[in-house]
Design a protein around this motif. Structure first.
Motif, PDB file in Angstrom:
ATOM      1  N   PRO A 202      73.528  33.735  40.133  1.00 45.70           N
ATOM      2  CA  PRO A 202      73.936  32.972  41.326  1.00 45.70           C
ATOM      3  C   PRO A 202      74.572  33.865  42.381  1.00 45.70           C
ATOM      4  CG  PRO A 202      75.471  32.590  39.517  1.00 45.70           C
ATOM      5  CD  PRO A 202      74.334  33.383  38.952  1.00 45.70           C
ATOM      6  N   ILE A 203      74.585  33.375  43.606  1.00 52.31           N
ATOM      7  CA  ILE A 203      75.221  34.116  44.696  1.00 52.31           C
ATOM      8  C   ILE A 203      76.738  34.073  44.537  1.00 52.31           C
ATOM      9  CG2 ILE A 203      75.558  34.201  47.195  1.00 52.31           C
ATOM     10  CD1 ILE A 203      72.750  33.113  47.526  1.00 52.31           C
ATOM     11  N   SER A 204      77.253  32.913  44.148  1.00 50.72           N
ATOM     12  CA  SER A 204      78.691  32.755  43.935  1.00 50.72           C
ATOM     13  C   SER A 204      78.927  32.325  42.493  1.00 50.72           C
ATOM     14  CB  SER A 204      79.264  31.710  44.906  1.00 50.72           C
ATOM     15  OG  SER A 204      80.658  31.548  44.713  1.00 50.72           O
ATOM     16  N   PHE A 205      79.782  33.045  41.788  1.00 49.72           N
ATOM     17  CA  PHE A 205      80.011  32.821  40.360  1.00 49.72           C
ATOM     18  C   PHE A 205      81.276  31.987  40.139  1.00 49.72           C
ATOM     19  CE2 PHE A 205      77.373  36.537  40.520  1.00 49.72           C
ATOM     20  CZ  PHE A 205      76.546  36.434  39.420  1.00 49.72           C
ATOM     21  N   ASN A 236      87.913  50.130  41.125  1.00 51.66           N
ATOM     22  CA  ASN A 236      88.745  48.932  41.001  1.00 51.66           C
ATOM     23  C   ASN A 236      88.282  47.901  42.025  1.00 51.66           C
ATOM     24  OD1 ASN A 236      90.736  47.213  40.132  1.00 51.66           O
ATOM     25  ND2 ASN A 236      92.389  48.715  40.286  1.00 51.66           N
ATOM     26  N   PHE A 237      88.825  46.696  41.920  1.00 50.82           N
ATOM     27  CA  PHE A 237      88.428  45.613  42.807  1.00 50.82           C
ATOM     28  C   PHE A 237      89.232  45.638  44.108  1.00 50.82           C
ATOM     29  CE2 PHE A 237      86.847  43.662  38.860  1.00 50.82           C
ATOM     30  CZ  PHE A 237      85.597  43.238  39.306  1.00 50.82           C
ATOM     31  N   ASP A 238      88.569  45.287  45.184  1.00 50.65           N
ATOM     32  CA  ASP A 238      89.207  45.033  46.468  1.00 50.65           C
ATOM     33  C   ASP A 238      88.849  43.596  46.849  1.00 50.65           C
ATOM     34  OD1 ASP A 238      90.509  45.195  48.850  1.00 50.65           O
ATOM     35  OD2 ASP A 238      88.912  46.260  49.901  1.00 50.65           O
ATOM     36  N   VAL A 239      89.829  42.710  46.866  1.00 49.02           N
ATOM     37  CA  VAL A 239      89.574  41.271  47.007  1.00 49.02           C
ATOM     38  C   VAL A 239      89.650  40.858  48.468  1.00 49.02           C
ATOM     39  CG1 VAL A 239      90.324  38.957  46.338  1.00 49.02           C
ATOM     40  CG2 VAL A 239      90.515  40.857  44.708  1.00 49.02           C
ATOM     41  N   GLU A 240      88.634  40.133  48.919  1.00 51.36           N
ATOM     42  CA  GLU A 240      88.622  39.525  50.237  1.00 51.36           C
ATOM     43  C   GLU A 240      88.407  38.021  50.076  1.00 51.36           C
ATOM     44  OE1 GLU A 240      85.751  41.247  52.797  1.00 51.36           O
ATOM     45  OE2 GLU A 240      86.527  43.303  52.611  1.00 51.36           O
ATOM     46  N   VAL A 241      89.246  37.225  50.722  1.00 45.06           N
ATOM     47  CA  VAL A 241      89.151  35.773  50.630  1.00 45.06           C
ATOM     48  C   VAL A 241      88.347  35.249  51.818  1.00 45.06           C
ATOM     49  CG1 VAL A 241      90.423  33.598  50.532  1.00 45.06           C
ATOM     50  CG2 VAL A 241      91.351  35.649  49.427  1.00 45.06           C
ATOM     51  N   HIS A 242      87.244  34.573  51.546  1.00 46.35           N
ATOM     52  CA  HIS A 242      86.403  33.983  52.590  1.00 46.35           C
ATOM     53  C   HIS A 242      86.707  32.482  52.653  1.00 46.35           C
ATOM     54  CE1 HIS A 242      83.726  37.480  53.388  1.00 46.35           C
ATOM     55  NE2 HIS A 242      84.072  37.804  52.155  1.00 46.35           N
ATOM     56  N   ASP A 243      87.810  32.144  53.313  1.00 45.47           N
ATOM     57  CA  ASP A 243      88.197  30.737  53.370  1.00 45.47           C
ATOM     58  C   ASP A 243      87.429  29.965  54.428  1.00 45.47           C
ATOM     59  OD1 ASP A 243      89.347  31.890  55.555  1.00 45.47           O
ATOM     60  OD2 ASP A 243      91.425  31.531  54.952  1.00 45.47           O
ATOM     61  N   GLU A 244      86.501  30.624  55.123  1.00 47.90           N
ATOM     62  CA  GLU A 244      85.650  29.904  56.068  1.00 47.90           C
ATOM     63  C   GLU A 244      84.465  29.249  55.354  1.00 47.90           C
ATOM     64  OE1 GLU A 244      83.733  33.880  55.577  1.00 47.90           O
ATOM     65  OE2 GLU A 244      85.789  33.087  55.734  1.00 47.90           O
ATOM     66  N   GLY A 249      81.464  28.299  47.381  1.00 51.78           N
ATOM     67  CA  GLY A 249      80.549  29.270  47.969  1.00 51.78           C
ATOM     68  C   GLY A 249      79.114  28.793  48.068  1.00 51.78           C
ATOM     69  N   SER A 250      78.909  27.471  48.041  1.00 49.56           N
ATOM     70  CA  SER A 250      77.546  26.931  48.048  1.00 49.56           C
ATOM     71  C   SER A 250      76.828  27.161  49.371  1.00 49.56           C
ATOM     72  CB  SER A 250      77.574  25.434  47.732  1.00 49.56           C
ATOM     73  OG  SER A 250      78.415  24.744  48.647  1.00 49.56           O
ATOM     74  N   ASP A 251      77.561  27.437  50.446  1.00 52.18           N
ATOM     75  CA  ASP A 251      76.933  27.660  51.747  1.00 52.18           C
ATOM     76  C   ASP A 251      76.634  29.134  52.014  1.00 52.18           C
ATOM     77  OD1 ASP A 251      79.640  28.156  51.768  1.00 52.18           O
ATOM     78  OD2 ASP A 251      79.915  27.628  53.873  1.00 52.18           O
ATOM     79  N   ILE A 252      76.944  30.011  51.074  1.00 53.32           N
ATOM     80  CA  ILE A 252      76.624  31.435  51.225  1.00 53.32           C
ATOM     81  C   ILE A 252      75.170  31.648  50.820  1.00 53.32           C
ATOM     82  CG2 ILE A 252      77.226  33.778  50.533  1.00 53.32           C
ATOM     83  CD1 ILE A 252      80.013  32.803  49.878  1.00 53.32           C
TER      84      ILE A 252
END
Length: 278
Positions: A202-205, A236-244, A249-252
């Protein structure tokens, strides 16, 4: 002489001249030792009190569940458990076809997530197979056709109290939900993995839908490290929050160039503000 054994200053060595002075100080101490003595936060008392309350209520409910049949047309305890077991049998999804997962997601050096999804499907199968065996068997046991074992008795107790039986929770995903909501959550998780099988990665897990999210995180790091020739212990992880976007995440529409989109995280003690993006 001014040294305190706890931050609150309640515990210290009194400057007593005799035994009576020390006994007087000891009699003034609280009966319940506060968490600060052990270096813990005072909120530990809340957790401890909740645990004791839940244990007490569970014991009270278990005593009530051992009653006999009802009168005046009301359903007996056995009837209630039998009806709920029949409903849950209808709601129990079938086990995954692991051979199909192996065929769809072969083990690949370039895609470590293939291994994760197969491991997760196997773990869910272990739970689903247990449900398919014990629920029909419990219905037969409650009618006297087979012996009521300790495991089946635990199933009946969970059905009556709307709690996940202990022998189920031992092979289940971590959850504090009551049995009915737990079953709904189980079906949502199974549907997620079924879509994963049918539609590919999936695109969003849904990361909290996994049995072992840490393995998925490691697989994402491995994919990046192997693709860009980095040592995985330097990544390591770099986290970005896509609150738009939508929460799931179904619209990604597209996969990210590196890493992955994930949803299902929870914050404790705070909330995310979409207006200020923090």
């Amino acid at each position: 002489p001014d040294y305190k054994f706890s931050p609150g200053g309640l515990f210290y060595c009194p400057a007593g001249a005799g035994q009576d002075d020390f006994l007087e100080y000891l009699r003034g101490l609280p009966l319940t030792t506060p968490p600060e003595v052990f270096g813990l936060h005072e909120n530990c008392e809340i957790t401890c009190a909740e645990s004791e309350s839940f244990a007490l209520l569970e014991d009270v409910m278990s005593l009530g569940s051992s009653g006999g049949g009802g009168g005046g047309g009301s359903k007996s305890v056995e009837d209630v458990m039998d009806e709920l077991a029949a409903e849950l049998i209808e709601q129990t999804p079938p086990a995954f076809d692991l051979d199909l997962y192996e065929e769809t997601f072969p083990t690949m050096y370039e895609e470590s997530r293939n291994t994760v999804v197969k491991q997760e499907a196997a773990k869910y199968n272990r739970l689903l197979e247990l449900l398919h065996v014990q629920l029909p068997l419990f219905r037969r046991a409650i009618k006297g056709f087979v012996v009521m074992t300790e495991d089946l008795e635990s199933v009946g107790k969970g059905l009556f109290m709307n709690a996940v039986p202990e022998n189920w929770s031992g092979v289940s995903f971590l959850s504090l939900k009551p049995l009915i909501l737990w079953y709904k959550d189980l079906n949502d998780r199974v549907n997620f993995f079924q879509r994963w099988l049918e539609e590919g990665h999936p695109i969003s897990f849904w990361v909290s839908g996994l049995f072992f999210p840490q393995a998925f995180f490691t697989a994402v790091l491995q994919n990046f490290a192997r693709a860009d020739k980095f040592a995985i212990d330097r990544v390591n992880f770099d986290v970005e929050v896509h609150d738009e976007c939508e929460v799931d995440g179904s619209d990604i529409q597209e996969h990210p160039p590196a890493g992955c989109y994930m949803w299902g995280f929870y914050l404790e003690g705070c909330r995310w503000d979409k207006e200020v993006h923090s």
